[in-house]
Design a protein around this motif. Sequence first.
Motif, PDB file in Angstrom:
ATOM      1  N   ARG A 165       0.822  -1.207   0.000  1.00  0.00           N
ATOM      2  CA  ARG A 165       0.000   0.000   0.000  1.00  0.00           C
ATOM      3  C   ARG A 165       0.860   1.262   0.000  1.00  0.00           C
ATOM      4  O   ARG A 165       0.549   2.250  -0.665  1.00  0.00           O
ATOM      5  CB  ARG A 165      -0.897  -0.001   1.248  1.00  0.00           C
ATOM      6  N   LEU A 166       1.954   1.223   0.746  1.00  0.00           N
ATOM      7  CA  LEU A 166       2.855   2.378   0.784  1.00  0.00           C
ATOM      8  C   LEU A 166       3.520   2.594  -0.570  1.00  0.00           C
ATOM      9  O   LEU A 166       3.729   3.731  -1.003  1.00  0.00           O
ATOM     10  CB  LEU A 166       3.903   2.182   1.872  1.00  0.00           C
ATOM     11  N   ARG A 167       3.881   1.502  -1.239  1.00  0.00           N
ATOM     12  CA  ARG A 167       4.514   1.633  -2.558  1.00  0.00           C
ATOM     13  C   ARG A 167       3.535   2.261  -3.561  1.00  0.00           C
ATOM     14  O   ARG A 167       3.914   3.097  -4.379  1.00  0.00           O
ATOM     15  CB  ARG A 167       4.975   0.263  -3.042  1.00  0.00           C
ATOM     16  N   GLU A 168       2.251   1.880  -3.483  1.00  0.00           N
ATOM     17  CA  GLU A 168       1.251   2.484  -4.365  1.00  0.00           C
ATOM     18  C   GLU A 168       1.102   3.978  -4.053  1.00  0.00           C
ATOM     19  O   GLU A 168       0.974   4.805  -4.960  1.00  0.00           O
ATOM     20  CB  GLU A 168      -0.084   1.766  -4.196  1.00  0.00           C
ATOM     21  N   ALA A 169       1.114   4.313  -2.766  1.00  0.00           N
ATOM     22  CA  ALA A 169       0.985   5.724  -2.387  1.00  0.00           C
ATOM     23  C   ALA A 169       2.173   6.537  -2.891  1.00  0.00           C
ATOM     24  O   ALA A 169       2.019   7.689  -3.300  1.00  0.00           O
ATOM     25  CB  ALA A 169       0.866   5.837  -0.862  1.00  0.00           C
ATOM     26  N   LEU A 170       3.380   5.943  -2.869  1.00  0.00           N
ATOM     27  CA  LEU A 170       4.552   6.633  -3.396  1.00  0.00           C
ATOM     28  C   LEU A 170       4.421   6.850  -4.895  1.00  0.00           C
ATOM     29  O   LEU A 170       4.704   7.943  -5.412  1.00  0.00           O
ATOM     30  CB  LEU A 170       5.810   5.823  -3.083  1.00  0.00           C
ATOM     31  N   PRO A 188      -1.196   3.417  12.344  1.00  0.00           N
ATOM     32  CA  PRO A 188      -0.832   4.822  12.067  1.00  0.00           C
ATOM     33  C   PRO A 188      -0.121   5.025  10.740  1.00  0.00           C
ATOM     34  O   PRO A 188      -0.153   6.120  10.180  1.00  0.00           O
ATOM     35  CB  PRO A 188       0.089   5.180  13.246  1.00  0.00           C
ATOM     36  N   VAL A 189       0.516   3.973  10.208  1.00  0.00           N
ATOM     37  CA  VAL A 189       1.260   4.110   8.951  1.00  0.00           C
ATOM     38  C   VAL A 189       0.331   4.442   7.793  1.00  0.00           C
ATOM     39  O   VAL A 189       0.692   5.177   6.869  1.00  0.00           O
ATOM     40  CB  VAL A 189       2.055   2.821   8.668  1.00  0.00           C
ATOM     41  N   LEU A 190      -0.912   3.912   7.841  1.00  0.00           N
ATOM     42  CA  LEU A 190      -1.870   4.118   6.751  1.00  0.00           C
ATOM     43  C   LEU A 190      -2.999   5.062   7.145  1.00  0.00           C
ATOM     44  O   LEU A 190      -3.960   5.201   6.384  1.00  0.00           O
ATOM     45  CB  LEU A 190      -2.473   2.763   6.326  1.00  0.00           C
ATOM     46  N   SER A 191      -2.916   5.706   8.316  1.00  0.00           N
ATOM     47  CA  SER A 191      -4.046   6.482   8.824  1.00  0.00           C
ATOM     48  C   SER A 191      -4.401   7.668   7.925  1.00  0.00           C
ATOM     49  O   SER A 191      -5.572   8.051   7.849  1.00  0.00           O
ATOM     50  CB  SER A 191      -3.743   6.972  10.248  1.00  0.00           C
ATOM     51  N   ASP A 192      -3.418   8.265   7.229  1.00  0.00           N
ATOM     52  CA  ASP A 192      -3.692   9.437   6.396  1.00  0.00           C
ATOM     53  C   ASP A 192      -3.776   9.102   4.916  1.00  0.00           C
ATOM     54  O   ASP A 192      -3.728   9.993   4.064  1.00  0.00           O
ATOM     55  CB  ASP A 192      -2.628  10.519   6.629  1.00  0.00           C
ATOM     56  N   GLY A 201       2.179   9.655  -5.786  1.00  0.00           N
ATOM     57  CA  GLY A 201       2.596  10.975  -5.350  1.00  0.00           C
ATOM     58  C   GLY A 201       1.957  11.431  -4.048  1.00  0.00           C
ATOM     59  O   GLY A 201       1.996  12.611  -3.712  1.00  0.00           O
ATOM     60  N   ARG A 202       1.379  10.502  -3.273  1.00  0.00           N
ATOM     61  CA  ARG A 202       0.739  10.865  -2.001  1.00  0.00           C
ATOM     62  C   ARG A 202       1.765  11.064  -0.881  1.00  0.00           C
ATOM     63  O   ARG A 202       1.518  11.819   0.061  1.00  0.00           O
ATOM     64  CB  ARG A 202      -0.277   9.804  -1.588  1.00  0.00           C
ATOM     65  N   ILE A 203       2.869  10.355  -0.949  1.00  0.00           N
ATOM     66  CA  ILE A 203       3.926  10.517   0.042  1.00  0.00           C
ATOM     67  C   ILE A 203       5.249  10.696  -0.694  1.00  0.00           C
ATOM     68  O   ILE A 203       5.388  10.284  -1.847  1.00  0.00           O
ATOM     69  CB  ILE A 203       4.008   9.312   1.007  1.00  0.00           C
ATOM     70  N   THR A 204       6.207  11.296  -0.027  1.00  0.00           N
ATOM     71  CA  THR A 204       7.521  11.540  -0.619  1.00  0.00           C
ATOM     72  C   THR A 204       8.417  10.320  -0.418  1.00  0.00           C
ATOM     73  O   THR A 204       8.119   9.448   0.424  1.00  0.00           O
ATOM     74  CB  THR A 204       8.175  12.760   0.025  1.00  0.00           C
ATOM     75  N   PRO A 205       9.522  10.212  -1.176  1.00  0.00           N
ATOM     76  CA  PRO A 205      10.450   9.090  -0.959  1.00  0.00           C
ATOM     77  C   PRO A 205      10.968   9.023   0.468  1.00  0.00           C
ATOM     78  O   PRO A 205      11.149   7.928   1.019  1.00  0.00           O
ATOM     79  CB  PRO A 205      11.567   9.373  -1.968  1.00  0.00           C
ATOM     80  N   ALA A 206      11.213  10.187   1.106  1.00  0.00           N
ATOM     81  CA  ALA A 206      11.701  10.171   2.488  1.00  0.00           C
ATOM     82  C   ALA A 206      10.631   9.619   3.433  1.00  0.00           C
ATOM     83  O   ALA A 206      10.927   8.824   4.335  1.00  0.00           O
ATOM     84  CB  ALA A 206      12.118  11.575   2.911  1.00  0.00           C
ATOM     85  N   GLU A 207       9.363  10.050   3.231  1.00  0.00           N
ATOM     86  CA  GLU A 207       8.275   9.519   4.062  1.00  0.00           C
ATOM     87  C   GLU A 207       8.096   8.028   3.838  1.00  0.00           C
ATOM     88  O   GLU A 207       7.829   7.269   4.776  1.00  0.00           O
ATOM     89  CB  GLU A 207       6.973  10.259   3.751  1.00  0.00           C
ATOM     90  N   HIS A 208       8.234   7.601   2.580  1.00  0.00           N
ATOM     91  CA  HIS A 208       8.110   6.175   2.272  1.00  0.00           C
ATOM     92  C   HIS A 208       9.165   5.372   3.013  1.00  0.00           C
ATOM     93  O   HIS A 208       8.873   4.318   3.601  1.00  0.00           O
ATOM     94  CB  HIS A 208       8.229   5.963   0.762  1.00  0.00           C
ATOM     95  N   ALA A 209      10.407   5.843   3.024  1.00  0.00           N
ATOM     96  CA  ALA A 209      11.479   5.118   3.705  1.00  0.00           C
ATOM     97  C   ALA A 209      11.226   5.045   5.211  1.00  0.00           C
ATOM     98  O   ALA A 209      11.442   4.003   5.838  1.00  0.00           O
ATOM     99  CB  ALA A 209      12.819   5.796   3.420  1.00  0.00           C
ATOM    100  N   GLU A 210      10.741   6.164   5.812  1.00  0.00           N
ATOM    101  CA  GLU A 210      10.465   6.163   7.251  1.00  0.00           C
ATOM    102  C   GLU A 210       9.355   5.175   7.605  1.00  0.00           C
ATOM    103  O   GLU A 210       9.458   4.429   8.580  1.00  0.00           O
ATOM    104  CB  GLU A 210      10.071   7.575   7.696  1.00  0.00           C
ATOM    105  N   ARG A 211       8.299   5.162   6.788  1.00  0.00           N
ATOM    106  CA  ARG A 211       7.165   4.291   7.104  1.00  0.00           C
ATOM    107  C   ARG A 211       7.503   2.824   6.886  1.00  0.00           C
ATOM    108  O   ARG A 211       7.012   1.958   7.610  1.00  0.00           O
ATOM    109  CB  ARG A 211       5.946   4.700   6.274  1.00  0.00           C
ATOM    110  N   ILE A 212       8.329   2.542   5.885  1.00  0.00           N
ATOM    111  CA  ILE A 212       8.724   1.154   5.652  1.00  0.00           C
ATOM    112  C   ILE A 212       9.496   0.616   6.862  1.00  0.00           C
ATOM    113  O   ILE A 212       9.328  -0.544   7.281  1.00  0.00           O
ATOM    114  CB  ILE A 212       9.576   1.048   4.373  1.00  0.00           C
ATOM    115  N   ASP A 213      10.361   1.460   7.447  1.00  0.00           N
ATOM    116  CA  ASP A 213      11.087   1.033   8.647  1.00  0.00           C
ATOM    117  C   ASP A 213      10.132   0.703   9.781  1.00  0.00           C
ATOM    118  O   ASP A 213      10.321  -0.271  10.516  1.00  0.00           O
ATOM    119  CB  ASP A 213      12.062   2.134   9.086  1.00  0.00           C
TER     120      ASP A 213
END
Length: 265
Positions: free
Chosen positions: A34-39, A67-71, A42-54
Amino acid sequence: MNLPEQPSGSEPPARPSPAGMRASDADRDEVADRLREALAEGRITPAEHAERIDVVYSAKTYAELEPVLSDLPSQHTPRPRVDLRKEEASPLPPPPSQTPHVVAVFSGAERKGRWLVEATTTVTCVFGGVELDFRQAVLSKSEVTLSVNCVFGGVNIIVPPGVRVIGSNVTIFGGTELPEDDTVAPDAPVIRLTGMLLFGGVSVERRAVGEKRGRSRHREHHQLHREHQELHREHHEEVRRLHRERRDARRDRLRELRDERHHGR
């Protein structure tokens, strides 16, 4: 069969809430998708994607994953409608899907504009040239690998300010030109160069979106192109010389064999 009676006044142990239950590897992989699709959208930035993946791969319960998918919009709920009359800019469309392999054999290839950069992209050029423009590209991870393998070829790369480029490739009668690092941020996006260059070169320059190439860089590009052409010509001359030597050696050997048969009669 009689079960032992519970002491009077005791209550059965409370079951954990669904949020407190343990998450499985499949659950974590689903959230990562889901995070990869959001990246890509264009819903999240590459930096946000890396933080959430961790956070995802260190989470142990559903409560830590929520909380990772709340927004982000849910997969099963309708997406909010966008009023085109609003003055706010609409979100960018997802980058087009492209193969992670770029090939140029006696030709040229390029990637520019808005495109999705996979975790690993391979570039193969044989007597060809490739140009990759990362200024509007979307990185699927905070660090991506660019595997460049060139024989008598060249690759020109353009990166925006704030992107770190690390050269880990091997060069044989070739070279890699990297710009100075302009950021000290530990979470800056990283493009790592790997692969092998044989009579080839990689040139990386840093330019902002809309910035034109300087005249000196333009001259360097043409100079590199002329050097590749000269190496190409020298290579063909060497191949032709080897063919001539082998042909002359075979002719001399045949002459010796004829002379030996003639003297042996």
